[in-house]
Design an enzyme around this catalytic site. Structure first.
Site, mmCIF file in Angstrom:
data_model
loop_
_atom_site.group_PDB
_atom_site.id
_atom_site.type_symbol
_atom_site.label_atom_id
_atom_site.label_comp_id
_atom_site.label_asym_id
_atom_site.label_seq_id
_atom_site.Cartn_x
_atom_site.Cartn_y
_atom_site.Cartn_z
ATOM 1 N N GLU A 123 0.837 -1.195 0.000
ATOM 2 C CA GLU A 123 0.000 0.000 0.000
ATOM 3 C C GLU A 123 0.872 1.244 0.000
ATOM 4 O O GLU A 123 1.762 1.375 0.845
ATOM 5 C CB GLU A 123 -0.907 0.008 1.241
ATOM 6 C CG GLU A 123 -1.906 -1.128 1.244
ATOM 7 C CD GLU A 123 -2.849 -1.096 2.432
ATOM 8 O OE1 GLU A 123 -2.843 -0.105 3.201
ATOM 9 O OE2 GLU A 123 -3.615 -2.070 2.589
ATOM 10 N N GLU A 181 -8.560 1.553 -4.460
ATOM 11 C CA GLU A 181 -9.606 1.188 -3.501
ATOM 12 C C GLU A 181 -10.397 2.406 -3.058
ATOM 13 O O GLU A 181 -9.818 3.410 -2.641
ATOM 14 C CB GLU A 181 -8.992 0.492 -2.275
ATOM 15 C CG GLU A 181 -10.072 0.146 -1.226
ATOM 16 C CD GLU A 181 -9.669 -0.882 -0.189
ATOM 17 O OE1 GLU A 181 -8.604 -1.504 -0.336
ATOM 18 O OE2 GLU A 181 -10.437 -1.073 0.763
HETATM 19 N N1 MHF Z 1 -14.068 -8.573 4.354
HETATM 20 C C1 MHF Z 1 -13.318 -7.560 3.906
HETATM 21 N N2 MHF Z 1 -13.666 -6.937 2.773
HETATM 22 C C2 MHF Z 1 -12.921 -5.919 2.290
HETATM 23 O O1 MHF Z 1 -13.258 -5.373 1.226
HETATM 24 C C3 MHF Z 1 -11.747 -5.531 3.005
HETATM 25 C C4 MHF Z 1 -11.432 -6.216 4.187
HETATM 26 N N3 MHF Z 1 -12.234 -7.211 4.624
HETATM 27 N N4 MHF Z 1 -10.347 -5.891 4.949
HETATM 28 C C5 MHF Z 1 -9.373 -4.972 4.431
HETATM 29 C C6 MHF Z 1 -10.008 -3.930 3.637
HETATM 30 C C7 MHF Z 1 -10.888 -2.982 4.414
HETATM 31 N N5 MHF Z 1 -11.880 -2.638 3.424
HETATM 32 C C8 MHF Z 1 -13.033 -1.935 3.649
HETATM 33 C C9 MHF Z 1 -13.843 -2.250 4.695
HETATM 34 C C10 MHF Z 1 -15.004 -1.528 4.952
HETATM 35 C C11 MHF Z 1 -15.352 -0.481 4.157
HETATM 36 C C12 MHF Z 1 -16.600 0.287 4.452
HETATM 37 O O2 MHF Z 1 -17.257 0.029 5.433
HETATM 38 N N6 MHF Z 1 -16.985 1.242 3.622
HETATM 39 C C13 MHF Z 1 -18.235 1.991 3.775
HETATM 40 C C14 MHF Z 1 -18.004 3.458 3.949
HETATM 41 C C15 MHF Z 1 -17.542 4.213 2.747
HETATM 42 C C16 MHF Z 1 -17.735 5.733 2.809
HETATM 43 O O3 MHF Z 1 -17.050 6.415 3.570
HETATM 44 O O4 MHF Z 1 -18.612 6.228 2.089
HETATM 45 C C17 MHF Z 1 -19.161 1.709 2.590
HETATM 46 O O5 MHF Z 1 -20.371 1.916 2.735
HETATM 47 O O6 MHF Z 1 -18.675 1.238 1.552
HETATM 48 C C18 MHF Z 1 -14.547 -0.169 3.082
HETATM 49 C C19 MHF Z 1 -13.377 -0.907 2.825
HETATM 50 C C20 MHF Z 1 -11.606 -3.301 2.192
HETATM 51 N N7 MHF Z 1 -10.923 -4.484 2.607
HETATM 52 C C1 KIV Z 2 -9.132 -5.703 -0.785
HETATM 53 C C2 KIV Z 2 -7.848 -6.151 -1.405
HETATM 54 C C3 KIV Z 2 -7.420 -5.306 -2.544
HETATM 55 C C4 KIV Z 2 -6.773 -6.264 -0.358
HETATM 56 O O1 KIV Z 2 -5.826 -5.525 -0.305
HETATM 57 C C5 KIV Z 2 -6.906 -7.330 0.639
HETATM 58 O O2 KIV Z 2 -7.785 -8.204 0.513
HETATM 59 O O3 KIV Z 2 -6.114 -7.325 1.593
HETATM 60 MG MG MG Z 3 -4.721 -5.709 1.507
#
Ligand code: MHF
Ligand code: KIV
Ligand code: MG
Length: 285
Positions: free
Chosen positions: A136, A202
């Site tokens: 990252e 992302e």
């Molecule tokens: N199970 C899982 N899925 C993932 O996509 C993921 C992980 N774990 N762990 C590492 C990162 C963390 N990630 C994430 C986790 C949560 C959100 C999330 O809750 N997003 C909200 C808020 C976005 C906003 O600010 O508008 C959403 O509604 O998408 C986003 C990325 C992506 N990655």
């Molecule tokens: C969400 C992807 C791109 C990642 O970095 C992960 O799974 O750790």
């Molecule tokens: Mg990752």
């Protein structure tokens, strides 16, 4: 229905159109971009998922540091260690025939120095038998990308919302809006210039993802980056509905594994309690 040959087409078909079984290489991903063919990527953390996704025609598998919350049960991706991830990487690379396996470098294993980054990447290649690594960071990590690449290890960069920096970014927030647009674009150019073979975008706006995808010659891999990236990645437990609860908005659910597995466990429990399992066909004499 997509045929196996169609899925496999970008990385080797014989005269009959059947897949040749050739390994996916980083240059195949660049060639798919040039042909305008979007490609899928999924996470995998163990043998069965790796084998299934490889045979389903997923050309790139990521052993993500997301194993932190999706395998080890931590609440974020920060705590997971190199020693916890390497055995998962080894299990995945042992289980694929064609897929390119990318190993995520976890928090703390490359940020300290360029030397630390190269040493950690080498461990993932030697001990995990990974085919590439991912880290990252944008402009600030260009020297790390360059040094790992110079060591002969392909690097996938990851910019936009970078979960390892969640405390510094102030939570899970969309990046690249308004004033931040130019920074995300600059990060993309910096990692390409440093030699990255692809870049994950992302949770950035579709507008910034489209601009970057157009600007760069290397493929962009979107997660919450809209429809215009060269590839799309999702965490497999999210897209197959193994993880319950709301989850990020960018996830589409293609199956209900939590439902399937809960009902199988309940049925097994009921049959054991009701003296219906094992049956004569499961019994030795
Ligand atoms: N199970 C899982 N899925 C993932 O996509 C993921 C992980 N774990 N762990 C590492 C990162 C963390 N990630 C994430 C986790 C949560 C959100 C999330 O809750 N997003 C909200 C808020 C976005 C906003 O600010 O508008 C959403 O509604 O998408 C986003 C990325 C992506 N990655
Ligand atoms: C969400 C992807 C791109 C990642 O970095 C992960 O799974 O750790
Ligand atoms: Mg990752």
């Amino acid at each position: 229905m997509t045929s196996a040959a169609e899925v496999a087409a970008p990385y080797g078909n014989g005269a009959s159109g059947a897949p040749t079984g050739r390994k996916v290489r980083v240059h195949h991903l660049r060639e798919m971009k040039e042909r305008g063919e979007p490609w899928p990527m999924l996470t995998a953390y163990d043998m069965y998922t790796a084998e299934l996704f490889d045979e389903a025609g997923i050309p790139v598998l990521l052993v993500g540091d997301s194993a932190s919350n999706n395998v080890y049960g931590y609440d974020t991706s920060l705590p997971v260690t190199v020693d916890e991830l390497i055995p998962l990487v080894r299990g995945v690379t042992r289980s694929v025939k064609r897929a390119l396996v990318v190993a995520d470098l976890p928090f703390g294993s490359y940020q300290v120095s360029v030397e630390q980054a190269v040493a950690t990447a080498v461990r993932f290649m030697k001990e995990g038998r990974a085919h590439a690594v991912k880290l990252e960071g944008g402009e600030h990590f260009a020297p790390h990308v360059k040094a790992i690449t110079a060591a002969g290890i392909p690097v996938m960069a990851h910019i936009g919302f970078t979960p390892q920096s969640e405390h510094q970014l102030g939570g899970y927030r969309v990046q690249g809006r308004n004033d931040a647009f130019d920074q995300v674009v600059a990060d993309a150019h910096a990692v390409q210039e440093a030699g990255a073979f692809a870049v994950v975008l992302e949770m950035v706006t579709a507008e910034v993802a489209k601009q970057i995808t157009h600007d760069l010659v290397i493929p962009t891999v979107g997660i919450g980056a809209g429809p215009d990236t060269d590839a799309q990645v999702l965490v497999w437990q999210d897209m197959m509905g193994l993880r319950r609860g709301k989850g990020p908005r960018f996830v589409k659910r293609y199956a209900d594994l939590a439902g399937v597995m809960t009902s199988a466990a309940q049925q097994f429990a009921a049959e054991v309690r009701g003296h219906r399992f094992p049956g004569p066909e499961h019994t030795f004499h």
